[in-house]
Design a protein around this motif. Sequence first.
Motif, PDB file in Angstrom:
ATOM      1  N   SER A 163       0.676  -1.182  -0.161  1.00 22.84           N
ATOM      2  CA  SER A 163       0.070  -0.238  -0.314  1.00 22.84           C
ATOM      3  C   SER A 163       1.074   1.031  -0.021  1.00 22.84           C
ATOM      4  N   ARG A 164       1.869   1.411   0.650  1.00 22.37           N
ATOM      5  CA  ARG A 164       3.006   2.583   0.701  1.00 22.37           C
ATOM      6  C   ARG A 164       3.391   2.450  -0.680  1.00 22.37           C
ATOM      7  N   GLY A 165       3.901   1.809  -1.087  1.00 27.06           N
ATOM      8  CA  GLY A 165       4.515   1.651  -2.593  1.00 27.06           C
ATOM      9  C   GLY A 165       4.094   2.048  -4.084  1.00 27.06           C
ATOM     10  N   MET A 166       2.781   1.403  -3.702  1.00 24.90           N
ATOM     11  CA  MET A 166       1.163   2.150  -3.985  1.00 24.90           C
ATOM     12  C   MET A 166       1.486   3.636  -4.113  1.00 24.90           C
ATOM     13  N   LEU A 167       1.410   4.326  -3.263  1.00 23.33           N
ATOM     14  CA  LEU A 167       0.953   5.300  -3.156  1.00 23.33           C
ATOM     15  C   LEU A 167       1.772   6.136  -3.620  1.00 23.33           C
ATOM     16  N   LEU A 168       2.905   5.998  -4.706  1.00 21.37           N
ATOM     17  CA  LEU A 168       3.649   7.004  -6.105  1.00 21.37           C
ATOM     18  C   LEU A 168       2.358   6.893  -7.291  1.00 21.37           C
ATOM     19  N   ILE A 169       1.714   5.765  -7.251  1.00 23.44           N
ATOM     20  CA  ILE A 169       1.122   5.999  -8.148  1.00 23.44           C
ATOM     21  C   ILE A 169       0.283   7.270  -7.896  1.00 23.44           C
ATOM     22  N   LEU A 170      -0.657   7.512  -6.912  1.00 24.83           N
ATOM     23  CA  LEU A 170      -1.136   9.111  -7.235  1.00 24.83           C
ATOM     24  C   LEU A 170      -0.330  10.093  -6.577  1.00 24.83           C
ATOM     25  N   MET A 171       1.085  10.200  -6.750  1.00 24.92           N
ATOM     26  CA  MET A 171       1.963  11.002  -6.847  1.00 24.92           C
ATOM     27  C   MET A 171       2.910  11.297  -7.530  1.00 24.92           C
ATOM     28  N   PHE A 172       2.709  10.462  -8.547  1.00 29.96           N
ATOM     29  CA  PHE A 172       3.734  10.846 -10.038  1.00 29.96           C
ATOM     30  C   PHE A 172       2.592  11.476 -11.216  1.00 29.96           C
ATOM     31  N   ARG A 173       3.971  12.790 -11.906  1.00 31.79           N
ATOM     32  CA  ARG A 173       2.955  13.173 -12.995  1.00 31.79           C
ATOM     33  C   ARG A 173       1.258  14.046 -12.356  1.00 31.79           C
ATOM     34  N   GLN A 174       0.869  13.783 -11.266  1.00 35.15           N
ATOM     35  CA  GLN A 174      -0.035  14.495 -10.837  1.00 35.15           C
ATOM     36  C   GLN A 174       0.112  16.035  -9.859  1.00 35.15           C
ATOM     37  N   ASN A 175      -0.925  17.078 -10.576  1.00 42.44           N
ATOM     38  CA  ASN A 175      -1.435  18.264  -9.949  1.00 42.44           C
ATOM     39  C   ASN A 175      -1.786  18.090  -8.654  1.00 42.44           C
ATOM     40  N   TYR A 176      -1.341  19.137  -7.607  1.00 42.07           N
ATOM     41  CA  TYR A 176      -1.513  19.176  -6.401  1.00 42.07           C
ATOM     42  C   TYR A 176      -2.789  20.045  -6.261  1.00 42.07           C
ATOM     43  N   ALA A 177      -3.819  19.687  -5.733  1.00 40.72           N
ATOM     44  CA  ALA A 177      -4.676  19.960  -5.615  1.00 40.72           C
ATOM     45  C   ALA A 177      -4.956  21.620  -4.567  1.00 40.72           C
ATOM     46  N   ARG A 178      -3.942  21.272  -3.386  1.00 35.94           N
ATOM     47  CA  ARG A 178      -4.113  22.867  -3.158  1.00 35.94           C
ATOM     48  C   ARG A 178      -3.210  23.539  -2.790  1.00 35.94           C
ATOM     49  N   GLU A 179      -3.270  24.935  -2.210  1.00 39.12           N
ATOM     50  CA  GLU A 179      -2.058  25.729  -2.512  1.00 39.12           C
ATOM     51  C   GLU A 179      -1.107  25.474  -1.275  1.00 39.12           C
ATOM     52  N   ASP A 180      -1.407  24.403  -0.616  1.00 36.75           N
ATOM     53  CA  ASP A 180      -0.611  24.044   0.848  1.00 36.75           C
ATOM     54  C   ASP A 180      -1.066  22.899   1.012  1.00 36.75           C
ATOM     55  N   GLY A 181       0.133  22.797   2.389  1.00 37.02           N
ATOM     56  CA  GLY A 181      -0.794  21.191   3.111  1.00 37.02           C
ATOM     57  C   GLY A 181       0.866  20.300   3.088  1.00 37.02           C
ATOM     58  N   LEU A 182       0.722  19.178   3.606  1.00 38.87           N
ATOM     59  CA  LEU A 182       1.804  18.525   3.965  1.00 38.87           C
ATOM     60  C   LEU A 182       1.761  17.135   2.149  1.00 38.87           C
ATOM     61  N   GLY A 183       0.898  17.326   1.717  1.00 40.61           N
ATOM     62  CA  GLY A 183       0.552  16.478   0.446  1.00 40.61           C
ATOM     63  C   GLY A 183       1.646  16.599  -0.550  1.00 40.61           C
ATOM     64  N   ASN A 184       1.618  18.243  -0.603  1.00 39.77           N
ATOM     65  CA  ASN A 184       2.777  19.188  -1.312  1.00 39.77           C
ATOM     66  C   ASN A 184       4.101  18.333  -1.506  1.00 39.77           C
ATOM     67  N   LEU A 185       4.652  17.769  -0.668  1.00 35.60           N
ATOM     68  CA  LEU A 185       6.067  17.570  -0.431  1.00 35.60           C
ATOM     69  C   LEU A 185       5.947  16.732  -1.525  1.00 35.60           C
ATOM     70  N   TYR A 186       5.211  15.813  -1.962  1.00 37.94           N
ATOM     71  CA  TYR A 186       5.320  15.088  -3.027  1.00 37.94           C
ATOM     72  C   TYR A 186       4.317  15.102  -3.569  1.00 37.94           C
ATOM     73  N   ILE A 187       3.771  15.014  -4.097  1.00 38.12           N
ATOM     74  CA  ILE A 187       2.848  15.289  -4.852  1.00 38.12           C
ATOM     75  C   ILE A 187       3.685  15.677  -6.197  1.00 38.12           C
ATOM     76  N   GLY A 188       3.450  15.083  -7.636  1.00 37.19           N
ATOM     77  CA  GLY A 188       3.777  16.105  -8.425  1.00 37.19           C
ATOM     78  C   GLY A 188       5.339  16.115  -8.814  1.00 37.19           C
ATOM     79  N   LYS A 189       6.366  15.814  -7.453  1.00 42.37           N
ATOM     80  CA  LYS A 189       7.574  16.044  -7.619  1.00 42.37           C
ATOM     81  C   LYS A 189       8.104  14.809  -7.188  1.00 42.37           C
ATOM     82  N   ILE A 190       8.092  13.689  -7.540  1.00 41.97           N
ATOM     83  CA  ILE A 190       8.550  12.565  -7.900  1.00 41.97           C
ATOM     84  C   ILE A 190       8.816  11.657  -9.281  1.00 41.97           C
ATOM     85  N   CYS A 191      10.242  11.923  -9.197  1.00 41.90           N
ATOM     86  CA  CYS A 191      11.294  12.256 -11.068  1.00 41.90           C
ATOM     87  C   CYS A 191      10.713  10.446 -11.540  1.00 41.90           C
TER      88      CYS A 191
END
Length: 243
Positions: free
Chosen positions: A144-172
């Motif tokens: 389940s933790r590994g699959m989280l990258l599916i939700l991070m890779f090449r995705q937009n961050y839907a808010r202006e700020d928040g903890l998810g912004n550390l990872y979402i859209g920032k995985i090479c």
Amino acid sequence: MATLQFLTRLPVPANASARMSVEDYPRGVYWFPVIGLIVGMCCTVIYMLTASALGPLMAAMLAVTTNVLVTGAFHLNGLADSCDGLFSRAGRARALEIMRDSRIGTYGAAAVILTLLIRVGAVYQMSVSGYAMLPVLLATPLLSRGMLLILMFRQNYAREDGLGNLYIGKICPRRFVFTLLITLVGVVLLCGVMSLIAVAVTLFAALMFRSAVQEKIGGQTGDTLGAGNELFEIVFLLALMWH
């Protein structure tokens, strides 16, 4: 250590993330499946210690409780907030506002209760059906933790700020592929080649969830990552049982 501190409530040195910048966090995604394995080890120890003395049902309940305590209900909170927002009939802006609200609504409460019931039921049913529970309890949070990258890779961050912004859209791409390979190898080593069917089903569920969230709110948030983690655990357990 910083990634362990971020994803769990396990004791780590207080200054583990003191010198880390925002740009440093995506580098830690390699450790996501490893941290899932650590969570699984905690659950497995409790299950093994209690199964013979208290029976498989109570052992299943305590194993799931351990998962919640080790993670500080971090992912369950995201699940509750996500369900309140995503299942509302509101538009994007209002849905995000609902997800940010700390109060839990009907959808969120129902999702948390049903998730815990399904997970306990799945672990119990697998144990009485003769499954080897040690690899299952280890592999489920790892996947389940590994699959989280599916939700991070090449995705937009839907808010202006928040903890998810550390990872979402920032995985090479390199980190994305390598982390998924670590996840895949870990699951196969624990559960065997036949578990690839359950992995494929979980991957399909992850892609469907990503698409649905993208359509509803235009991207991902930290809450949807938490919801995804809970969804992936359930799908993987049920897929293992199914085949």
